[in-house]
Design an enzyme around this catalytic site. Structure first.
Site, PDB file in Angstrom:
ATOM      1  N   GLU A 126      -1.477  -0.522  14.387  1.00 49.09           N
ATOM      2  CA  GLU A 126      -1.758  -1.655  13.901  1.00 49.09           C
ATOM      3  C   GLU A 126      -1.630  -3.247  14.407  1.00 49.09           C
ATOM      4  O   GLU A 126      -0.946  -3.286  15.581  1.00 49.09           O
ATOM      5  CB  GLU A 126      -0.818  -1.518  12.562  1.00 49.09           C
ATOM      6  CG  GLU A 126      -0.788  -2.952  12.045  1.00 49.09           C
ATOM      7  CD  GLU A 126       0.294  -2.822  10.987  1.00 49.09           C
ATOM      8  OE1 GLU A 126      -0.096  -2.191   9.827  1.00 49.09           O
ATOM      9  OE2 GLU A 126       1.405  -3.159  11.489  1.00 49.09           O
ATOM     10  N   TYR A 184      -6.430  -8.537   9.381  1.00 49.35           N
ATOM     11  CA  TYR A 184      -5.315  -7.305  10.068  1.00 49.35           C
ATOM     12  C   TYR A 184      -6.430  -6.109  10.244  1.00 49.35           C
ATOM     13  O   TYR A 184      -7.976  -6.318   9.462  1.00 49.35           O
ATOM     14  CB  TYR A 184      -5.004  -6.969   9.007  1.00 49.35           C
ATOM     15  CG  TYR A 184      -4.201  -6.031   8.142  1.00 49.35           C
ATOM     16  CD1 TYR A 184      -3.034  -5.734   8.472  1.00 49.35           C
ATOM     17  CD2 TYR A 184      -4.822  -4.720   8.114  1.00 49.35           C
ATOM     18  CE1 TYR A 184      -2.118  -4.727   8.670  1.00 49.35           C
ATOM     19  CE2 TYR A 184      -4.378  -2.955   8.719  1.00 49.35           C
ATOM     20  CZ  TYR A 184      -3.025  -3.301   8.282  1.00 49.35           C
ATOM     21  OH  TYR A 184      -2.573  -1.902   8.452  1.00 49.35           O
TER      22      TYR A 184
END
Ligand code: GDP
Ligand code: MN
Length: 384
Positions: free
Chosen positions: A190, A102
């Site tokens: 993201e 992530y």
């Protein structure tokens, strides 16, 4: 403002962040053509909607042949994810996933800066990681004067990788993603997951970006990607008319002059057991056109059962407001109950002008709100 994964991936590509090949499709047959064109055995069919959690909702499927592609494309194009109907999909090259990470840059209000968040436990369960093992999410505040130079990029990358080849790949991605974030006035950039393939390459297989609405005036390339929801269309109309408007879920439409009074009106509605349909500050002046525009706005919301007009006459005189309301409602075709509370300069004259007309007139705010809540309840009883 949010954009779709494929749009974010276009931006990623233009900044040199590695993404897999993909083709955008609107109908299932296009997906089959896309599959043939990609010329690989395994592809992923992915819903393009302005919300996350597509994987868990069944909006991401691995397909191994033409039949799969046709079937998944048809299924996904027929579904809604969190109330967003899927009208577009991508067919993308399937990646051999070794592990999922992530990475994001986001505005952090605590540190009043952009922060980098990274985790070696990326993928669909990142929310659970954040909740149950927050120590596995690394956060670094970025100094806007320093940004992400090589030495910092490598230092950050070492928190999730040991091998220098992987560290170097991630460092470059971090620098490019930060540049994209700053250049485009993003509030979020993201990658979840950033994938380390079995072949040892880092690649962004998902991409999510949101942008600061207040910066869109200087980001025409981003603004052009705006796909407003019905609610956002209404908010855009309000903005065009010079109102401060926020849509809410309730049934009492509010038209108020002044932001503070508008807040107090919403509080009072709640206090008396009602629910406001909106926040609306129409500003000063008694111009009937303004009332017509504001009523048009409120009546666009089918949930609105009653309208509460709460006016404090300071510089604006209540008799002017009353005559503005009378003129405006001559043109408006609606039977909706309208409660008016007028107070301040020339309030008595204003109220007298409205007495005996279609308006229900109140003197105090409490009285007005109770009338609105009450007439709303009676409408509910009538329709049931
Ligand atoms: P999200 O659920 O909306 O975040 O959608 P993602 O694009 O992140 O996809 C969800 C999950 O699908 C990922 O975490 C991967 O595990 C899986 N996935 C997506 N693309 C691929 C791919 O190319 N190959 C494989 N094997 N899995 C994929
Ligand atoms: Mn994802």
């Amino acid at each position: 403002m949010k954009i779709h994964e494929y749009q974010a991936k276009n931006l990623f590509s233009s900044y040199g962040i590695p993404v897999e090949k993909y083709v955008l499709c609107n109908v299932a047959n296009e997906a089959v053509t896309a599959y043939d064109g990609l010329n690989m055995e395994r592809v992923v069919v992915k819903a393009q909607v302005l919300t996350g959690g597509r994987g868990k909702a069944g909006g991401v499927k691995l397909a191994k042949n033409r039949e799969d592609v046709k079937q998944y494309a048809t299924d996904i194009l027929g579904m809604s994810i969190k109330e967003f109907p899927v009208t577009k999909i991508i067919v993308s090259e399937a990646v051999n996933i070794g592990s999922e990470y992530y990475v994001s840059f986001v505005i952090d209000r605590n540190t009043k800066s952009v922060i980098l968040m990274m985790s070696a436990e990326g993928g669909m369960d990142i929310e659970e990681v954040a909740e149950h093992s927050p120590e596995k999410i690394h956060k670094f505040a970025i100094d806007p004067f320093i940004g992400v130079p090589d030495y910092l990029a490598r230092r950050f990358a070492f928190t999730i990788f040991e091998e220098i080849n992987q560290v170097n790949q991630l460092a470059v991605i971090l620098q490019k993603l930060y540049k994209l974030f700053v250049d485009k006035d993003a509030s979020l950039a993201e990658i979840n997951p950033l994938v380390l393939t079995k072949e040892g390459n880092l690649i962004a297989i998902d991409a999510k970006m949101t942008f600061d609405d207040n910066a869109l005036y200087r980001q025409p390339q981003i603004h052009a990607l705006f796909e407003p929801t019905e609610e956002e269309k209404t908010e855009a109309y309000a903005k065009e008319k010079g109102f401060s408007y926020v849509h809410l879920d309730g049934e009492i439409g509010c038209m108020v002059n002044g932001a503070g009074l508008a807040m107090a009106t919403m509080d009072m509605i709640k206090l008396y057991g009602g629910t406001p349909a909106n926040f609306l500050d129409i500003g000063g002046s008694s111009n009937p056109n303004k009332v017509i525009d504001a009523m048009t706005l409120l009546l666009k919301d089918p949930k609105v059962k009653v309208v509460l007009i709460n006016i404090f006459g300071g510089i604006t005189r209540c008799d002017d407001v009353a005559s503005g309301l009378l003129t405006a409602f001559e043109q408006l075709k609606t039977d909706i109950p309208v409660i008016v509370r007028l107070t301040g300069t020339n309030e008595k004259q204003g109220r007298d002008m409205l007495a005996g007309t279609r308006f229900k007139v109140a003197e105090t705010m409490g009285e007005a709100v109770q009338l609105a809540v009450g007439s709303n309840q009676s409408t509910v009883i009538k329709t049931s």
